[in-house]
Enzyme design. Structure first.
Site, PDB file in Angstrom:
ATOM      1  N   GLY A 122      -3.779   6.315  -2.480  1.00 39.69           N
ATOM      2  CA  GLY A 122      -2.486   6.598  -1.874  1.00 39.69           C
ATOM      3  C   GLY A 122      -2.258   5.904  -0.554  1.00 39.69           C
ATOM      4  O   GLY A 122      -1.287   6.204   0.143  1.00 39.69           O
ATOM      5  N   SER A 174      -3.912  10.613  -1.559  1.00 42.71           N
ATOM      6  CA  SER A 174      -3.568   9.959  -0.293  1.00 42.71           C
ATOM      7  C   SER A 174      -4.515  10.268   0.847  1.00 42.71           C
ATOM      8  O   SER A 174      -4.377   9.708   1.916  1.00 42.71           O
ATOM      9  CB  SER A 174      -2.143  10.351   0.127  1.00 42.71           C
ATOM     10  N   LYS A 194      -2.337  10.403  -7.725  1.00 48.59           N
ATOM     11  CA  LYS A 194      -2.254   9.632  -6.486  1.00 48.59           C
ATOM     12  C   LYS A 194      -2.921  10.446  -5.401  1.00 48.59           C
ATOM     13  O   LYS A 194      -2.474  11.555  -5.085  1.00 48.59           O
ATOM     14  CB  LYS A 194      -0.788   9.363  -6.118  1.00 48.59           C
ATOM     15  N   SER A 218       6.477  10.031  -0.237  1.00 46.25           N
ATOM     16  CA  SER A 218       6.681  10.520   1.123  1.00 46.25           C
ATOM     17  C   SER A 218       7.414   9.507   1.990  1.00 46.25           C
ATOM     18  O   SER A 218       8.197   9.878   2.864  1.00 46.25           O
ATOM     19  CB  SER A 218       5.322  10.840   1.759  1.00 46.25           C
ATOM     20  N   ASN A 219       7.170   8.204   1.743  1.00 49.85           N
ATOM     21  CA  ASN A 219       7.797   7.189   2.580  1.00 49.85           C
ATOM     22  C   ASN A 219       9.271   6.992   2.275  1.00 49.85           C
ATOM     23  O   ASN A 219       9.966   6.295   2.996  1.00 49.85           O
ATOM     24  CB  ASN A 219       7.050   5.867   2.418  1.00 49.85           C
TER      25      ASN A 219
END
Lengths: 306, 306, 306, 306
Positions: B201, B177, B175, B56-57
């Protein structure tokens, strides 16, 4: 322009009913343009104001960009004169939305329906959304309709953003799919000097939306019961509220079944029952289970539609 | 294979810390591969287990497919031997995910991180998700890591789906988050016979996740304080819980600032302060306001990092 | 004072495990003080730090004020020397909370557990909550423990309110029942100069809470598996993390069953299986269905407890 | 009976507008019966169908049981012939609700408004709620009106429970405060053979509720703009939809300000501006800040009410 006269300053008049058309697929999950056209021929006989292509019910997130454009091109070829073709062109990034908007225009869209970007929902505040939609509207060759659909995006377009964007000359209206009728009334109230046009995004609150000032509806159920939704519109427009109420009430459960409760697979199943091509969805959307199919049928039959 | 030994049956060992790398852009919003490589050279000196590319980053929803693949290719060229390259290949449709997974493998990914499809969230139940991830894992040339990030997707992977998918030979881990530590503990418990590997995450609950059985973390904050997160890992692995606790506590606020509170623009701003290339995000993500920048600085400085 | 030495400035040391005791009723839904005492005699043999009386599991919202006080009085008579009696005294209004706190003290409470008022949740911001808890703590003859339980109240005590209230000399700690482990770690971090004591409000995240700095737990499951929870505490306190993890993991599903999933009726059913008086709840809480009872049993048996 | 003729089988006709009256307090937070009566004298001159006493706006959770009953008694003495007194008698437990219902009847209530119990919200499914309301209605000497107010309770009465309870001869209707207009329309539709009466629980969606079949409204704003809400009712009842829409739109923002946005303290402040006794709330409800007071004033003045 391909579409009809507009109420003020040459603006496109959005008022009326639109099915957000479903996308038929072959058994191999390819877009089935043949069946799409057969559906379009049936819709051509109904008093719709136009069609929405690539709304949530069109499974647009599952189509490639090329497919999205090609479907619009196909609809344009088939659509009778005077009907509005509103094409979904929303993407996550501003630049992708600008580009797809241009392609949709070239493919024949009269207006574009632009959904709120939503992946970074925590950052999609009024500042970001106003920036996004302003950029898109600035560059779009055709008018823009805002699209707020929190059931899919997890994000509601903030009221103040809607009010500010309503002042943009190329932003004509809003499709609101959540159906908070207080909010819809307030949006109509606070944008009235802009002649901003609000469309109900679901058949469940169509009559109430007309009551508080909406001008039409983009309703999944219009893929199935299009004639009936146009009749509901006529009753609301002509003050036939008693009759409208009875019709509206019979539509709530079928509408919920093909939207919130059972989704696009149910919409496509119901289309089959009513003489349209529905068929399977692209994966990961799954076919209805037997129990779900029975529930769907019940929601139509107990209201006298099957 | 490019990566190191694995604990059981030749499985890729995921244990360790991964920064989900940010994507630098030029002032015209083009991917800045030059600056990306400069960041990668700095990360190469840190004891990371590997890198996550297109988490996402990485603003992956704002990249074209070609850009997504090209960024992975660039990372592959730079990544030292023995480091794991985990590439995000999740799309909304199963078919697009399958295709992108192949491209990511060809571009050099050691494993793929596949986010839950989420647009039709009401229909993404265990049945649909098990179908989706099974199809993807069946066809993927490299191991698959599940990715559940409700803050972005509005959808949490159901526990029973995780447990069932953990039995797939090509699905290695998850993962997670959200950081519900009870759920993480339960996932570890119910998948222990599969040697399923859970990655935290986010840095905010990294120590607690190790405590209940996670094997590592994919942490946005590792883009900024990578050395410190690797030190936290070392302390958790070696039983230095008291020291770990003090370090963990100092990381919570900076981590919240660059994720939940202020998002990717804050992550990129903090990267600048710590000697990396961050820069602006693609629109519609907006630069931080002056007040936000001050808040971000405070969240680092009051914890002794600035 | 009836309770033991405290770590700093004569403060009551809260560290340890507390069952939030259930309230047995007769078949006519009267409080069954006889059975309550029989339960208390069994709890007296366990290494609990004390008992919580009138937590959520005590069905306090279904008791009259007189019953609430009388139950506390009954527990006081039975409780061995050196054990802490923590009594719930939270009401919606500040004035009622102040009054009930006095009555609870007179009935023998060593400390009071004060839940956040929640009916006007939109107005229960930090300002209102700080005002409320300050007034209560100012007037309370015994120390106050804050109680945040959003699953019941729909409201989480804001972090800044907790931090400010931690500075009040008569506010000792917080029972946090949501279990956001990042938040718990941050609360410990930001209140460390006050020696503020955080208690995990559920057995599902007890080990992780110890890991990040909590000092104990108020756990519904301690009504059923009290010895085991005290053993988990001992392992966490003595650094037996590997053994602790295995025990913790086996407790998650039974704990979820008697709290989030099936609630107080399940807690009382499980108490029956383990030799305590549980019995029926007051209406409108309903007995478990047959299917629910089987699910409950499975959640205990698959983890080796039945 | 004190109230007027009813439409079917001697049923109490609920149709019309009700203010859920606020409770004035002295500076020492005692109930100010004198000021209450002065407000009542003003309300007596308005064409309300009746009054709701101890709705959410009456701060009932902050009153003792004795105060709750005494306020009803006071209203009964003052209320003109033919007006309906609807008294809130909902408590968390069934037994307490049954008892308070009897006391409210003895104090002069014509009907009772019974809110959903909500503390154990995870267990308040249709089975529990049907059990609760059936017991209460079985024993109540006066008709029962269901009350669903998720903004306060965190719980919405499920549709199937409403439909089943609508068949109880002593359950007359529902006050729905969330305002999901699709749901309201469906409730009217599915209970029409029972002549079940739905009341809008807020002025923001009053017109839309009438449009889909509601018979009246219990509106906080009626404490302030009572005459105007009765005029809106008249317009809706007589088919004056255009005029109604304009009036409705001007009421949305003032209504939101005294309910969702700023709550009971704002309602009481606005009452002061319009010639009623409002005053302070009981703690922990706090007075408005200066900024909030200005916002409140703006929400009235920009709509032409101040």
């Amino acid at each position: 322009s391909r579409s009809q006269s507009s109420p003020a300053a040459g603006r496109l008049d959005l008022s009326g009913i639109y099915p957000p058309i479903a996308t038929p697929f072959t058994t191999k999950e390819a877009v089935d343009y043949q069946r799409l056209e057969e559906n379009l021929q049936k819709y051509a006989k109904m008093p719709f104001k136009g069609l929405v292509v690539q709304g949530s019910n069109g499974e647009y997130p599952y189509l490639t960009e090329d497919e999205r454009v090609e479907v619009v091109r196909t609809v344009r070829r088939t659509l009778p004169e005077g009907k509005v073709l509103m094409a979904g062109s929303g993407c996550e990034s501003t630049r992708a939305t600008v580009e797809l908007t241009e392609k949709m225009t070239a493919a024949g869209a009269d207006a574009v329906l632009v959904v709120t970007p939503c992946f970074y929902k925590g950052k999609m505040d009024s500042r970001a959304l106003i920036h996004h939609f302003t950029k898109v509207a600035d560059s779009s060759p055709v008018p823009v309709v805002l699209y707020s659909v929190p059931a899919n995006t997890g994000l509601e377009m903030p009221l103040d953003a809607v009010v500010e964007l309503s002042q943009h000359p190329n932003i004509l209206g809003l499709k609101d799919s959540r159906g908070d009728i207080t909010r819809i009334g307030l949006i109509v109230h606070k944008t009235k000097t802009q002649n901003f046009q609000v469309l109900a995004g679901s058949a469940g609150f169509l009559m109430a939306a007309y009551c508080v000032g909406a001008v039409g509806g983009v309703c999944a159920l219009a893929n199935v019961l299009g004639q009936e939704l146009c009749e509901l519109e006529r009753l609301c427009q002509s003050g036939g509220w008693e009759e409208a109420r009875i019709l509206q009430q019979r539509l709530i459960e079928p509408n919920a079944a093909v939207t919130r409760k059972l989704g696009v697979p149910a919409l496509k199943q119901a289309m089959e029952w009513f003489g349209f091509h529905g068929g399977a969805c692209r994966s990961p959307l799954q076919p209805l289970t037997e129990a779900e199919t029975q529930q769907l049928r019940r929601d139509f039959s107990t209201n006298g539609w099957l």
